[in-house]
Write an enzyme that holds these catalytic residues in place. Sequence first.
Site, PDB file in Angstrom:
ATOM      1  N   SER A 125       1.002  -1.334   0.020  1.00 55.52           N
ATOM      2  CA  SER A 125      -0.038   0.093  -0.037  1.00 55.52           C
ATOM      3  C   SER A 125       0.937   1.202  -0.167  1.00 55.52           C
ATOM      4  O   SER A 125       1.997   1.271   0.463  1.00 55.52           O
ATOM      5  CB  SER A 125      -0.829  -0.133   1.012  1.00 55.52           C
ATOM      6  OG  SER A 125      -1.451   1.228   1.532  1.00 55.52           O
ATOM      7  N   TYR A 150      -2.254  -1.264  10.816  1.00 57.37           N
ATOM      8  CA  TYR A 150      -2.498  -1.613   9.424  1.00 57.37           C
ATOM      9  C   TYR A 150      -1.274  -1.303   8.642  1.00 57.37           C
ATOM     10  O   TYR A 150      -0.497  -2.093   7.939  1.00 57.37           O
ATOM     11  CB  TYR A 150      -3.696  -1.125   9.040  1.00 57.37           C
ATOM     12  CG  TYR A 150      -3.745  -1.295   7.359  1.00 57.37           C
ATOM     13  CD1 TYR A 150      -4.153  -2.489   6.839  1.00 57.37           C
ATOM     14  CD2 TYR A 150      -3.553  -0.476   6.424  1.00 57.37           C
ATOM     15  CE1 TYR A 150      -4.069  -2.977   5.505  1.00 57.37           C
ATOM     16  CE2 TYR A 150      -3.438  -0.677   4.991  1.00 57.37           C
ATOM     17  CZ  TYR A 150      -3.723  -1.943   4.754  1.00 57.37           C
ATOM     18  OH  TYR A 150      -3.975  -2.064   3.459  1.00 57.37           O
ATOM     19  N   LYS A 154       1.938  -3.754   6.770  1.00 58.63           N
ATOM     20  CA  LYS A 154       2.479  -3.698   5.341  1.00 58.63           C
ATOM     21  C   LYS A 154       3.933  -3.554   5.186  1.00 58.63           C
ATOM     22  O   LYS A 154       4.502  -3.993   4.394  1.00 58.63           O
ATOM     23  CB  LYS A 154       1.594  -2.440   4.484  1.00 58.63           C
ATOM     24  CG  LYS A 154       0.051  -2.892   4.432  1.00 58.63           C
ATOM     25  CD  LYS A 154       0.055  -3.979   3.582  1.00 58.63           C
ATOM     26  CE  LYS A 154      -1.535  -4.428   3.289  1.00 58.63           C
ATOM     27  NZ  LYS A 154      -1.839  -5.695   2.864  1.00 58.63           N
TER      28      LYS A 154
HETATM   29  P1  NAD Z   1     -10.711  -7.546   1.062  1.00 61.47           P
HETATM   30  O1  NAD Z   1     -10.977  -7.410   2.394  1.00 61.47           O
HETATM   31  O2  NAD Z   1     -11.971  -7.303   0.131  1.00 61.47           O
HETATM   32  O3  NAD Z   1      -9.934  -8.831   0.553  1.00 61.47           O
HETATM   33  C1  NAD Z   1      -9.023  -9.565   1.419  1.00 61.47           C
HETATM   34  C2  NAD Z   1      -9.541 -10.922   1.484  1.00 61.47           C
HETATM   35  O4  NAD Z   1      -8.525 -11.798   2.338  1.00 61.47           O
HETATM   36  C3  NAD Z   1     -10.796 -11.149   1.904  1.00 61.47           C
HETATM   37  O5  NAD Z   1     -11.615 -12.030   1.102  1.00 61.47           O
HETATM   38  C4  NAD Z   1     -10.791 -12.076   3.356  1.00 61.47           C
HETATM   39  O6  NAD Z   1     -11.669 -12.662   3.520  1.00 61.47           O
HETATM   40  C5  NAD Z   1      -9.377 -12.459   3.034  1.00 61.47           C
HETATM   41  N1  NAD Z   1      -8.527 -13.070   4.321  1.00 61.47           N
HETATM   42  C6  NAD Z   1      -8.168 -12.047   5.264  1.00 61.47           C
HETATM   43  N2  NAD Z   1      -7.367 -12.909   6.028  1.00 61.47           N
HETATM   44  C7  NAD Z   1      -7.454 -14.286   5.564  1.00 61.47           C
HETATM   45  C8  NAD Z   1      -6.723 -15.265   6.154  1.00 61.47           C
HETATM   46  N3  NAD Z   1      -6.190 -15.235   7.410  1.00 61.47           N
HETATM   47  N4  NAD Z   1      -6.714 -16.311   5.501  1.00 61.47           N
HETATM   48  C9  NAD Z   1      -7.774 -16.539   4.162  1.00 61.47           C
HETATM   49  N5  NAD Z   1      -8.150 -15.468   3.868  1.00 61.47           N
HETATM   50  C10 NAD Z   1      -8.081 -14.138   4.441  1.00 61.47           C
HETATM   51  O7  NAD Z   1      -9.701  -6.392   0.768  1.00 61.47           O
HETATM   52  P2  NAD Z   1      -9.271  -5.821  -0.545  1.00 61.47           P
HETATM   53  O8  NAD Z   1      -9.404  -4.488  -0.638  1.00 61.47           O
HETATM   54  O9  NAD Z   1      -9.524  -6.671  -1.790  1.00 61.47           O
HETATM   55  O10 NAD Z   1      -7.565  -5.783  -0.416  1.00 61.47           O
HETATM   56  C11 NAD Z   1      -6.837  -6.841  -0.784  1.00 61.47           C
HETATM   57  C12 NAD Z   1      -5.216  -6.559  -0.218  1.00 61.47           C
HETATM   58  O11 NAD Z   1      -4.931  -5.240  -0.679  1.00 61.47           O
HETATM   59  C13 NAD Z   1      -5.076  -6.357   1.403  1.00 61.47           C
HETATM   60  O12 NAD Z   1      -3.974  -6.919   1.719  1.00 61.47           O
HETATM   61  C14 NAD Z   1      -5.186  -4.875   1.442  1.00 61.47           C
HETATM   62  O13 NAD Z   1      -4.484  -4.629   2.673  1.00 61.47           O
HETATM   63  C15 NAD Z   1      -4.466  -4.569   0.313  1.00 61.47           C
HETATM   64  N6  NAD Z   1      -4.772  -3.276  -0.054  1.00 61.47           N
HETATM   65  C16 NAD Z   1      -5.844  -2.898  -0.203  1.00 61.47           C
HETATM   66  C17 NAD Z   1      -6.245  -1.270  -0.572  1.00 61.47           C
HETATM   67  C18 NAD Z   1      -7.789  -0.908  -0.594  1.00 61.47           C
HETATM   68  O14 NAD Z   1      -8.145   0.375  -0.505  1.00 61.47           O
HETATM   69  N7  NAD Z   1      -8.737  -1.923  -0.815  1.00 61.47           N
HETATM   70  C19 NAD Z   1      -5.290  -0.488  -0.624  1.00 61.47           C
HETATM   71  C20 NAD Z   1      -3.886  -1.018  -0.462  1.00 61.47           C
HETATM   72  C21 NAD Z   1      -3.755  -2.220  -0.123  1.00 61.47           C
END
Ligand code: NAD
Length: 341
Positions: A125, A150, A154
């Site tokens: 991120s 958080y 990262k």
């Molecule tokens: P999201 O919550 O929709 O997807 C994350 C998925 O991981 C979910 O389906 C959740 O059920 C699963 N998960 C969490 N812990 C788990 C575990 N221990 N075992 C199995 N599954 C698990 O979030 P997203 O927006 O799709 O983000 C995906 C990744 O991108 C994340 O790591 C997030 O931190 C990163 N990210 C997201 C954003 C944003 O704004 N959406 C920005 C920067 C980084």
Amino acid sequence: MSTILLAGGAGYIGSHTAVELLNAGYDVIVVDNYANSCPESIKRVESITGKSVKLYEADVSDNAAMEKIFAENKIDAVIHFAGLKAVGESVAMPVAYYRNNIDTTLTLLETMSKFDVKNIIFSSSATVYGEANKVPYLETMPRGACTNPYGWTKSMMEQIFEDAAKADEKLSVVLLRYFNPIGAHESGRIGEDPSGIPNNLMPYVTQTAVGKRECLTIFGNDYPTKDGTCTRDYIHVVDLAKGHVKAIDYILANDKVCEIFNLGTGTPYSVTEIVETFERVNNIKVNHIYGARRPGDLAECYANADKALKVLGWKTEKTLEDMCRDSWNWQKNNPEGYGKK
Ligand code: NAD
Ligand code: UDP
């Protein structure tokens, strides 16, 4: 064709990436524990693409469960989306965040090593740039001091991946630093489905427009920006998903890499611009008021996205209008998201 394991692939970014990987001809396996998603998203991925996805319900930090998945499949590369991502919740529950986010990473690396899988892409991120670096952010800048647990997870996970890649001459790592993903697939069948009251701007905007929330509060209008509200680099989730396909092509084509890429547009928009564009494009009102600043928010955050263009041949194609239109299309077709999680 190569097989890609999406850890946390049932979530918002994972499901869109699954569509683009399948469209590009890759085979896709998803493992998710549905902590913040549900299997319905993957059913819809299958109906959008007309292709099937092998789906496992498991915790990515569970070594035995992950070993079973790696034993049953020949995996060429992993994309690690699995993680908890709510900034405010991470301040209230730091231990749960460190436990989940770091443990999933360590288990994936251990399992990959055991099964000789050498390619991993990680969802990082822009938050790792911290407060001290100046916009636009460049990949060569040092990771900064994060403002919440958080962000620290990262930053720590990036360090873990870099150390692992240093120690293993065959392990290839790509760290993708996302800026602010919004929007949804143009079919309106998959999108962002936050639980409870949304923390992020766009789901709050769409839920206000649909009448689920009364009024959006814009956090602060006294920042030193073009109109006083914070600016961010909003990126359409489908452009972001296509960036993952380029990163997969790249990691599979090279013997050994360890690289960081910003995935953003390079263009900042203010909160007021987002609300006004959403209202104009969708011809709908979004009730809003201006309120106090949110603690921890930076005035500006946007990418220099040159490296992804130069090395991956990737750049964003969609406009802010597309992002606002597609976010609304998803919300109005699915007022309750995927339904019960
Ligand atoms: P999201 O919550 O929709 O997807 C994350 C998925 O991981 C979910 O389906 C959740 O059920 C699963 N998960 C969490 N812990 C788990 C575990 N221990 N075992 C199995 N599954 C698990 O979030 P997203 O927006 O799709 O983000 C995906 C990744 O991108 C994340 O790591 C997030 O931190 C990163 N990210 C997201 C954003 C944003 O704004 N959406 C920005 C920067 C980084
Ligand atoms: N924001 C806002 N009201 C909200 C949610 C967010 O004004 O209800 C602002 C927030 O202050 C920031 C921008 O919208 O300037 C993007 O916030 P978000 O939480 O979506 O992403 P962040 O950049 O904080 O990761």
